[in-house]
Write an enzyme that holds these catalytic residues in place. Structure first.
Site, short mmCIF file in Angstrom:
data_model
loop_
_atom_site.label_atom_id
_atom_site.label_comp_id
_atom_site.label_asym_id
_atom_site.label_seq_id
_atom_site.Cartn_x
_atom_site.Cartn_y
_atom_site.Cartn_z
N GLU A 117 39.48 10.76 27.56
CA GLU A 117 38.13 10.74 28.10
C GLU A 117 37.12 10.42 27.00
O GLU A 117 36.14 9.70 27.22
CB GLU A 117 37.80 12.08 28.78
CG GLU A 117 38.64 12.31 30.02
CD GLU A 117 38.36 13.66 30.67
OE1 GLU A 117 38.89 14.66 30.15
OE2 GLU A 117 37.61 13.71 31.65
N GLU A 139 45.89 15.30 33.78
CA GLU A 139 45.45 16.63 34.22
C GLU A 139 46.04 17.06 35.56
O GLU A 139 46.46 18.20 35.74
CB GLU A 139 43.92 16.68 34.30
CG GLU A 139 43.21 16.71 32.95
CD GLU A 139 42.91 15.32 32.40
OE1 GLU A 139 43.57 14.35 32.81
OE2 GLU A 139 42.00 15.22 31.54
#
Lengths: 295, 408
Positions: A117, A139
């Site tokens: 990210e 995730e």
């Protein structure tokens, strides 16, 4: 003073934002790392000598994302307190991508979760040509969801339907696949990553994220966008929506976030990330995982 | 108490709602909406400055159908510029909802006369063009187990065991009745032919009716929603919400579902006093009306609850209603209502319905109210009830009483 991340500016004005956590095998976003990261980003903005930022790693694992112990603690925190922690990262990433100075990541090893990210918030990502390196947002595979802007930036960089489908199950990629999806700017020989990334910074002083360019439309507002979500919602329901709250929340973050500019979209994601940590079953699973690994 | 009166009701013929084949597809939605508005004005030689509002239903009010089409259409119909307009949306109930809102404006004293109706050019603005978060937004669709209407219709049929023959038979009857009604001129009082600016006729008859449809021709059609439901996963969603059905069965197809069409309709409603001032003769009075919400996944089962409330307001029972108009959204909707209420088909949709003539979403409610009024007059009956189901689990009903010409 910095223990985990250092910032060194070279003669060309390129700041090396160098991750090398002395106490761990992999760089991760721990509370200490976040503190240091935020300080360095402030310096990037305020120091006129800095003309560009190169994100590098002194470890074989470039960045493994959120520290599991920290993430486990999220479930104990109030929504307010968690917002404060996460919003610091959200703001620092957004500041990096909008501060007017080019940012590139030189990815020499696994770059996953929060680490990826961070890389997505950079204007360019160059990865070492090594088939063993994995990048992406895993995730959902842990029952979690991205919370540092991943749902928003990945769905804006890669073909959006593929990006959403992959985030829903936590697919990671080898570097060639990631490059083909538009998630990496280049895959280059390992020994050349730093230099190529630095050259890119020097040649791209005026760069903007594609979603910050005036006239950027994105996928929303088309019949295909609506139709995709009609079908996705039905499939997620069919496949047992109650068992996968993270999938519903990732889908929701993408559906709404892609219909607005990046800044509110990041908040859309973060609110859902926090909502996920309020779900007791997610909390139990996660804490069992954390304690299990500590044991 | 004084009732809200209906002075007139008009509608356009319905054109097939596919741009490549529909006769009305060359029009703009505003042009189409002006047709019934002009007709109401011309037929009564109305001073339009006496109209308090124009309320039009429209389900997808975007692009050329957007921007408050009711006001634009009122202006374009040559109404006095003092006449405002408002567009309303309760999905398929919109046209009748417009009449209900108009009735409220009259009853409250806000307005003496109100024009109410609806418009939908499905050839130009396809269904769902204005968005449908109940299906698209994961935060809503997933926890609510949302499915599209056609699959709700198949869910009703599965739940109640309606066979393919059951639903096809209803469709054949609708086609037969619509064909016969046209042949006998039963719609003559309401139909306003659509003409171009040179006076050339564009369409003067419902375009989609197939009076010769039979069990064999309908039997050849493939179910519309089977592959779609399975591909999208909606079958599993329906089965999760209604586990008692086991496996979803698919009986609806293009021939026993309401047809996609273009059309517009409007009625002139008002108070006794306003009618007198304008020299209008009331044709009916509104005795009861109600809108309700019902279970949104099965979505289309609400009309009985709406009728219960409208009838209660009217002080009437089901047996006292001479004629019923229930929108034929899907054949199973009609069968379900008949099963729930005991209303037999000889009193319901006697001149056919949306399966034969089409369902221009925002207009249909106003159309069937006009059809009901025409038939009460033709058959010399007193009470009628018009009702429609609507998306996300809603329904509307209106009970009217015909006013005999002499007893005004």
């Amino acid at each position: 003073m910095s223990q985990i991340i250092t910032l060194t500016v070279d003669a060309d004005g390129i700041a090396d934002l160098h991750w090398n956590d002395p106490t761990r095998k992999a760089n991760v976003f721990s509370p200490e790392a976040i503190d240091e990261f935020v300080v360095h980003v402030d310096r990037v903005v305020s120091d006129d000598a800095i003309r560009g930022v190169l994100i590098t790693s002194g470890k074989k694992i470039f960045n493994a994302g959120g520290d599991l112990k920290m993430v486990g603690g999220f479930f104990e925190m109030s929504a307010d307190a968690l917002w404060s922690v996460m919003a610091r990262v959200m703001h620092s990433f957004y500041t990096l991508e909008t501060c007017g100075k080019p940012v590139a990541a030189a990815i020499n090893g696994h770059c996953l979760g929060g680490g990826f990210e961070m890389a997505l918030a950079a204007h360019a990502r160059f990865a070492a040509d090594d088939p063993a390196i994995k990048v992406g947002l895993p995730e959902a595979g842990l029952g979690l969801m991205p919370g540092f802007g991943g749902t928003q930036r990945m769905a804006r960089l890669a073909p959006w339907q593929r990006a959403i489908e992959d985030m829903l199950v936590g697919t990671t990629y080898d570097v060639k696949t990631a490059e083909a999806l538009g998630l990496l700017t280049g895959v280059v020989p390992a020994e050349a990553v730093l230099q190529i990334a630095k050259d890119w910074l020097l040649e791209n002083a005026e760069v903007q994220q594609p979603w910050m360019v005036r006239g950027y439309g994105g996928p929303a507002g088309t019949p295909a966008f609506e139709r995709f979500f009609h079908g996705l919602n039905a499939r997620l329901t069919r496949d047992g929506a109650d068992n996968h709250p993270e999938r519903n929340l990732i889908a929701e973050a993408a559906y709404h976030g892609l219909q607005m500019p990046i800044e509110p979209a990041l908040r859309v994601e973060l609110r859902r990330f926090i909502a996920l940590t309020r779900i007791p079953t997610v909390c139990e699973t996660m804490q069992a995982r954390v304690f299990g690994e500590n044991a | 108490m004084s009732y809200v009166q209906i002075f007139d009701a008009v509608r356009t013929p319905r054109g097939r709602g596919k741009a490549s084949v529909g006769a009305l597809a060359e029009l703009s939605p505003v042009e189409l909406a002006t047709v019934p508005l002009k007709a109401l004005k011309d037929r009564a030689n109305l001073d339009t400055s006496s109209i308090g509002d124009v309320v039009l239903g429209c389900v997808d009010p975007v692009a050329d159908q957007g921007g408050d089409i009711a006001r634009t259409a009122a202006l374009e119909a040559g109404y006095d510029e003092t006449v405002p307009g408002v567009q309303v949306n309760r999905f398929c109930a919109s046209g009748l909802e417009a009449c209900a809102i108009a009735a409220g404006k009259v009853a409250s004293g806000e307005a003496g006369l109100v024009v109410a109706g609806g418009v939908e050019m499905m050839s130009r603005v396809p269904m769902l063009s204005s968005g449908m978060p109940v299906l698209a937004d994961p935060g809503i669709a997933i926890p609510r187990k949302s499915i599209p209407q056609g699959i709700s219709a198949d869910l009703i049929a599965t739940l109640r065991g309606y066979s393919r023959d059951d639903v096809d038979a209803l469709a054949v009857e609708s086609q037969k009745r619509a064909g016969q009604a046209w042949d006998e001129g039963r719609f003559a009082r309401s139909i306003v032919p659509v003409k171009d600016r040179n006076g050339l006729t564009v369409l003067d008859r419902d375009e989609a009716v197939r009076p010769k449809a039979d069990m064999q021709s309908l039997g050849a059609l493939n179910p519309s929603f089977e592959r779609y439901a399975q591909k999208m996963g909606y079958d599993a969603v329906a089965e999760q919400k209604y586990p008692e059905i086991g496996t979803l069965k698919y009986v609806h197809h293009a021939g026993n579902s309401s047809q996609i069409v273009d059309g517009a309709a409007a009625l002139l409603l008002g108070s006794d006093a306003a009618g007198n001032t304008q020299g209008l003769t009331p044709r009916a009075r509104i005795r009861g009306l109600a809108s309700i919400g019902s279970e949104p996944t099965i979505m289309l089962t609400g009309p009985k609850a709406a009728c219960d409330r409208a009838l209660k307001q009217a002080g009437l029972g089901y047996s006292e209603i001479d004629l019923w108009e229930l929108n034929e959204a899907f054949a199973s909707v009609v069968l379900y209502f008949q099963e729930e209420t005991g209303i037999t088909s000889d009193r319901m949709n006697v001149n056919g319905g949306s399966i034969a003539m089409g369902h221009p979403l925002g207009a249909t409610g106003a159309m069937i109210l006009g059809t009901l009024l025409d038939e009460l007059e033709r058959a010399d009956k007193q009470f009628g009830c018009a009702t429609l189901c609507a998306a996300t689990g809603q329904a509307i009903a209106m009970v009217i009483e015909r006013i005999d010409g002499d007893m005004k």
